[in-house]
Design a protein around this motif. Structure first.
Motif, mmCIF file in Angstrom:
data_model
loop_
_atom_site.group_PDB
_atom_site.id
_atom_site.type_symbol
_atom_site.label_atom_id
_atom_site.label_comp_id
_atom_site.label_asym_id
_atom_site.label_seq_id
_atom_site.Cartn_x
_atom_site.Cartn_y
_atom_site.Cartn_z
ATOM 1 N N ASP A 94 15.140 -4.193 10.722
ATOM 2 C CA ASP A 94 13.716 -4.429 10.467
ATOM 3 C C ASP A 94 12.909 -3.133 10.556
ATOM 4 O OD1 ASP A 94 12.635 -4.113 13.292
ATOM 5 O OD2 ASP A 94 14.191 -5.624 13.582
ATOM 6 N N SER A 95 11.654 -3.212 10.082
ATOM 7 C CA SER A 95 10.826 -2.000 9.952
ATOM 8 C C SER A 95 10.622 -1.256 11.262
ATOM 9 C CB SER A 95 9.445 -2.358 9.396
ATOM 10 O OG SER A 95 9.553 -3.006 8.168
ATOM 11 N N LEU A 96 10.347 -1.992 12.339
ATOM 12 C CA LEU A 96 10.069 -1.307 13.603
ATOM 13 C C LEU A 96 11.318 -0.609 14.127
ATOM 14 C CD1 LEU A 96 8.088 -0.547 15.805
ATOM 15 C CD2 LEU A 96 8.507 -2.747 16.909
ATOM 16 N N LYS A 118 6.080 4.760 -0.043
ATOM 17 C CA LYS A 118 5.016 3.916 0.518
ATOM 18 C C LYS A 118 5.497 2.479 0.730
ATOM 19 C CE LYS A 118 2.533 1.934 -3.410
ATOM 20 N NZ LYS A 118 1.228 1.507 -3.921
ATOM 21 N N GLN A 119 6.527 2.062 0.007
ATOM 22 C CA GLN A 119 7.108 0.750 0.237
ATOM 23 C C GLN A 119 8.485 0.735 -0.399
ATOM 24 O OE1 GLN A 119 4.064 -1.103 -2.396
ATOM 25 N NE2 GLN A 119 5.609 -2.624 -2.911
ATOM 26 N N ASP A 123 11.994 -5.447 -0.015
ATOM 27 C CA ASP A 123 11.206 -6.321 0.870
ATOM 28 C C ASP A 123 9.705 -6.155 0.679
ATOM 29 O OD1 ASP A 123 10.552 -3.999 2.322
ATOM 30 O OD2 ASP A 123 12.271 -4.259 3.639
ATOM 31 N N ASP A 124 9.273 -5.138 -0.079
ATOM 32 C CA ASP A 124 7.840 -4.903 -0.347
ATOM 33 C C ASP A 124 6.986 -4.871 0.920
ATOM 34 O OD1 ASP A 124 7.923 -4.529 -3.121
ATOM 35 O OD2 ASP A 124 7.764 -6.667 -3.547
ATOM 36 N N ASN A 125 7.541 -4.391 2.023
ATOM 37 C CA ASN A 125 6.817 -4.457 3.295
ATOM 38 C C ASN A 125 5.713 -3.414 3.443
ATOM 39 O OD1 ASN A 125 7.612 -6.649 4.860
ATOM 40 N ND2 ASN A 125 9.526 -5.664 5.447
ATOM 41 N N SER A 126 6.013 -2.161 3.110
ATOM 42 C CA SER A 126 5.040 -1.079 3.302
ATOM 43 C C SER A 126 4.633 -0.935 4.764
ATOM 44 C CB SER A 126 3.799 -1.325 2.423
ATOM 45 O OG SER A 126 2.981 -0.182 2.408
ATOM 46 N N GLN A 127 5.600 -0.681 5.627
ATOM 47 C CA GLN A 127 5.320 -0.629 7.065
ATOM 48 C C GLN A 127 5.894 0.582 7.798
ATOM 49 O OE1 GLN A 127 7.174 -4.238 8.442
ATOM 50 N NE2 GLN A 127 5.602 -5.570 7.560
ATOM 51 N N GLN A 130 3.921 3.928 8.703
ATOM 52 C CA GLN A 130 2.817 3.711 9.621
ATOM 53 C C GLN A 130 3.345 3.466 11.046
ATOM 54 O OE1 GLN A 130 3.366 2.549 6.571
ATOM 55 N NE2 GLN A 130 1.666 1.323 5.785
ATOM 56 N N MET A 131 4.451 2.722 11.132
ATOM 57 C CA MET A 131 5.029 2.415 12.446
ATOM 58 C C MET A 131 5.599 3.672 13.106
ATOM 59 S SD MET A 131 6.804 -1.263 11.807
ATOM 60 C CE MET A 131 5.814 -2.749 12.051
ATOM 61 N N ALA A 133 4.591 6.743 12.581
ATOM 62 C CA ALA A 133 3.455 7.565 13.008
ATOM 63 C C ALA A 133 2.875 7.037 14.321
ATOM 64 C CB ALA A 133 2.388 7.585 11.917
ATOM 65 N N THR A 142 -0.857 7.736 4.254
ATOM 66 C CA THR A 142 -0.125 6.782 3.423
ATOM 67 C C THR A 142 -0.613 6.830 1.980
ATOM 68 O OG1 THR A 142 -1.713 5.088 4.088
ATOM 69 C CG2 THR A 142 0.344 5.174 5.325
ATOM 70 N N ASP B 99 -2.461 -0.011 5.487
ATOM 71 C CA ASP B 99 -2.411 1.249 6.225
ATOM 72 C C ASP B 99 -2.504 0.993 7.734
ATOM 73 O OD1 ASP B 99 -2.484 4.125 6.384
ATOM 74 O OD2 ASP B 99 -4.666 4.048 6.627
ATOM 75 N N PRO B 102 0.423 -2.192 10.250
ATOM 76 C CA PRO B 102 1.724 -1.789 10.800
ATOM 77 C C PRO B 102 1.578 -0.824 11.979
ATOM 78 C CG PRO B 102 1.717 -1.613 8.401
ATOM 79 C CD PRO B 102 0.288 -1.824 8.827
ATOM 80 N N ARG B 103 0.537 -0.005 11.934
ATOM 81 C CA ARG B 103 0.318 0.936 13.041
ATOM 82 C C ARG B 103 -0.050 0.165 14.307
ATOM 83 N NH1 ARG B 103 -0.650 6.997 12.938
ATOM 84 N NH2 ARG B 103 -1.149 7.436 15.103
ATOM 85 N N ALA B 106 3.163 -1.615 15.654
ATOM 86 C CA ALA B 106 4.092 -0.708 16.336
ATOM 87 C C ALA B 106 3.574 -0.330 17.717
ATOM 88 C CB ALA B 106 4.331 0.538 15.485
ATOM 89 N N ASN B 111 7.227 -6.351 15.287
ATOM 90 C CA ASN B 111 7.283 -6.198 13.848
ATOM 91 C C ASN B 111 6.035 -6.792 13.227
ATOM 92 O OD1 ASN B 111 9.592 -4.898 12.433
ATOM 93 N ND2 ASN B 111 10.742 -6.077 13.967
ATOM 94 N N SER B 114 4.098 -8.875 6.350
ATOM 95 C CA SER B 114 3.248 -8.428 5.248
ATOM 96 C C SER B 114 3.015 -9.568 4.261
ATOM 97 C CB SER B 114 3.915 -7.265 4.498
ATOM 98 O OG SER B 114 4.023 -6.133 5.318
ATOM 99 N N ARG B 127 6.084 -15.552 2.321
ATOM 100 C CA ARG B 127 5.665 -14.276 1.740
ATOM 101 C C ARG B 127 6.573 -13.916 0.578
ATOM 102 N NH1 ARG B 127 8.544 -9.471 3.221
ATOM 103 N NH2 ARG B 127 6.744 -8.475 2.310
ATOM 104 N N ILE B 129 8.883 -11.389 -1.805
ATOM 105 C CA ILE B 129 9.660 -10.148 -1.800
ATOM 106 C C ILE B 129 10.116 -9.866 -3.235
ATOM 107 C CG2 ILE B 129 10.397 -10.368 0.611
ATOM 108 C CD1 ILE B 129 13.123 -11.377 -0.439
ATOM 109 N N TYR B 130 10.741 -8.708 -3.454
ATOM 110 C CA TYR B 130 11.235 -8.342 -4.794
ATOM 111 C C TYR B 130 10.165 -8.588 -5.861
ATOM 112 C CZ TYR B 130 15.999 -7.751 -3.032
ATOM 113 O OH TYR B 130 17.116 -7.310 -2.355
#
Lengths: 249, 313
Positions: A94-96, A118-119, A123-127, A130-131, A133, A142, B99, B102-103, B106, B111, B114, B127, B129-130
């Motif tokens: 996962d992203s984190l 940027k993503q 999964d198109d998450n875009s995370q 940022q995490m 950073a 970003t 932007d 997610p910050r 974290a 997690n 999105s 949600r 995907i793809y």
């Protein structure tokens, strides 16, 4: 600066139209073409240009996943990266956790800049950027469409909904890139041969002592609700009549 | 107990419509209590607008000079410090929210989810995907805070008519100085905002030049519509990037979307799937855009568009 880290994710190719498996257990990726996430190629191109300008001395490409991702790392090396690191994991991450892995590598390599897409187009998450950073306690720029380095700072133009935003960030930092930043170079055959000799280090995820994040479980997959094909009209008069019919003009 | 904090998107003067869409999403969780946080240099006018959104229990303002540009690195630690009172933190899946959230997640050690397009329970969401080719149901752990962005195209803005109390809060955290706003260049025009517009006229590669996009502008102005575009049109330099609609551009849901000279790549279609009515004008009758359009017209855009503009008188 010394080192730039670039993430290269192995994803289903941009041109493949992904289908949900009929039993709803996932998407069908058997035998489909896999590629570097297109945004990550742009990230690598930017890192290479920074190194070529003399502002950095080494570009390290990183992928996380199965040993199949070596393929994408070799492509990155052929594009011009100096060396590669594959963090091996049998399961998807996962992203984190990805951000924590990058943080561990940043510490190990003493990297001053991390450039990511940027993503990811799967999964198109875009995370992740940022995490990273956030846990690094450093700036994030970003959706970058222009990056200008100036000593220990960077001026980054970002694509936002209302236009273009410019920010100044102190290095070290994380930059995530948008489509218009650059046009990635093509790989030439001699470069592919050369890339085979460049170092590709494999690290087991368990050796990085990265804490696992609370998991978000995916419990079902389904195809999207489709739109029905509508009517065809012959001319402008027909179009206006159809729009009036729907009360839209 | 479901307590949701929605992070307001604004430009110090007005609230972005994405905020009322996040509230609508939050309100679809049974028994949710919803607060809005307005982090700003000066919050009064934005907070007054936020207080009118129905289902909102309270608007919390956090004013400090550093908040003026809405930078993620500066807002995130303040939001993380406010999080302990809440079970959920929601932001919009706009450039601002993508932007920021997610910050925040974290910093809280969780997690992030999105693009919520539907609520299936307090911790279950759907949600895409793809590029929208698959929809997944995801389940967040019940014991930790849910941090998420809301796919704004999936929700109608919550109605106004409320008068929620506005409270000012002081959040005692240090904010970084390593990230500094320089400027925002907007293609200022009198046309409606792409995200919020009820009608959008969008042009593609077939326009052939920046000058020819004038045809799109004229039709849009006649309809009171916003301007959209395909990636190909932006890459060719005909229109600026903020007009791009699709997977990597803006995801929109206007009542009327008119696609002119756009073939309809899957990455574009994903940005307009929730539009009310899609009209396609294209010279290629095999163009994939016709598979998803409600009204299709095959022909030469250079004669059709001026004729249409004229006929709309």
């Amino acid at each position: 600066m010394e080192k730039i880290l670039v993430g290269l994710k192995r994803v289903v190719d941009y041109n493949v139209r992904v289908q949900v498996k009929s039993d709803g257990s996932g998407v069908d990726t058997d035998g489909v073409k896999m590629s570097i996430n297109p945004f990550d190629e742009i990230a690598l191109e930017e890192a290479l240009r920074i190194r070529e300008s003399g502002a950095a001395s080494e570009v390290i490409v990183v992928s996380i996943g199965s040993s199949d991702a070596q393929q994408q790392l070799r492509t990155g090396l052929a594009m011009g990266a100096d060396r590669a690191i594959l963090v091996e994991s049998g399961t998807s991450v996962d992203s984190l956790t990805v951000a924590r892995i990058f943080k561990a590598l940043v510490d190990r390599e003493n990297a001053e800049l991390v450039i990511l897409g940027k993503q990811a187009i799967d999964d198109d998450n875009s995370q992740t950027g940022q995490m990273l950073a956030a846990i690094w306690g450093r700036p994030q720029a970003t959706f970058a469409s222009e990056v200008v380095l100036d000593g220990d700072t960077a001026r980054v133009t970002r694509e936002v909904d209302s236009g273009l935003e410019t920010i100044d960030i102190d290095l070290p930092a994380v930059i995530t890139v948008d489509l218009r930043l650059n046009e990635p170079r093509y790989v030439k055959l001699p470069d592919i041969m050369k890339a085979k000799k460049k170092p590709l280090e494999q690290i087991a995820l368990s050796d990085l002592s990265v804490e696992a994040a609370p998991e978000i479980k995916t419990t079902a997959y389904e195809p999207p609700a489709g739109r029905q094909r509508g009517i065809m009209v012959e001319d402008v008069a027909g179009l206006i009549a159809a729009l009036k019919d729907k009360g839209l003009v | 107990m479901t307590k949701i904090l929605v992070i307001a998107e604004h430009n110090e003067e007005a609230l972005n419509p994405s905020t009322a869409k996040c509230v609508a999403c939050a309100a679809s969780i049974d028994g949710a209590e919803i607060d809005i946080a307005v982090l700003a240099a000066s919050a009064a006018s934005v907070a007054a607008e936020a207080a009118q959104i129905s289902s909102v229990g309270r608007v919390v303002t956090v004013e400090r000079a550093e908040n003026d540009a809405g930078l993620a690195a500066i807002l995130a630690p303040q939001i993380a410090a406010m999080a302990s009172d809440y079970s959920h933190l929601f932001g919009p899946s706009t450039a601002f929210g993508k932007d920021l959230m997610p910050r925040v997640a974290a910093l809280l050690g969780v997690n992030q989810i999105s693009d919520i397009m539907s609520i299936e329970g307090s911790h279950r969401f759907k949600r895409p995907i793809y590029a929208g080719n698959a929809i997944v149901t995801v389940e967040a752990p019940a014991e930790s805070i849910v941090v998420a962005t809301v796919r704004t195209a999936s929700y109608q803005a919550a109605e106004s008519g409320n008068a929620a109390p506005i409270e000012s809060a002081t959040v005692d955290v240090e904010v970084p100085t390593h990230t500094r706003f320089v400027e925002l260049q907007t293609g200022k025009s009198d046309r409606p905002d792409l995200q919020a517009a009820a009608k959008v006229v969008s042009g593609g590669r077939a326009l052939g030049s920046e000058e020819n996009f004038e045809l799109i502008f004229k039709l849009a102005d006649k309809l009171g519509a916003a301007i959209g575009s395909s990636r190909a049109a932006v890459d060719a330099g005909y229109v600026p990037p903020e007009t791009q609609v699709g997977q990597t551009g803006q995801i929109i849901a206007p009542d009327l979307y008119i696609a002119i000279g756009i073939s309809g790549a899957i990455q574009h279609i994903t940005g307009i799937k929730d539009a009310g009515t899609i009209v396609a004008i294209n010279k290629d009758e095999e163009a994939p855009i016709f598979e998803v359009s409600d009204i299709g017209l095959v022909g030469d855009l250079f004669s059709i568009v001026p004729e249409l503009t004229e006929a709309l008188g």
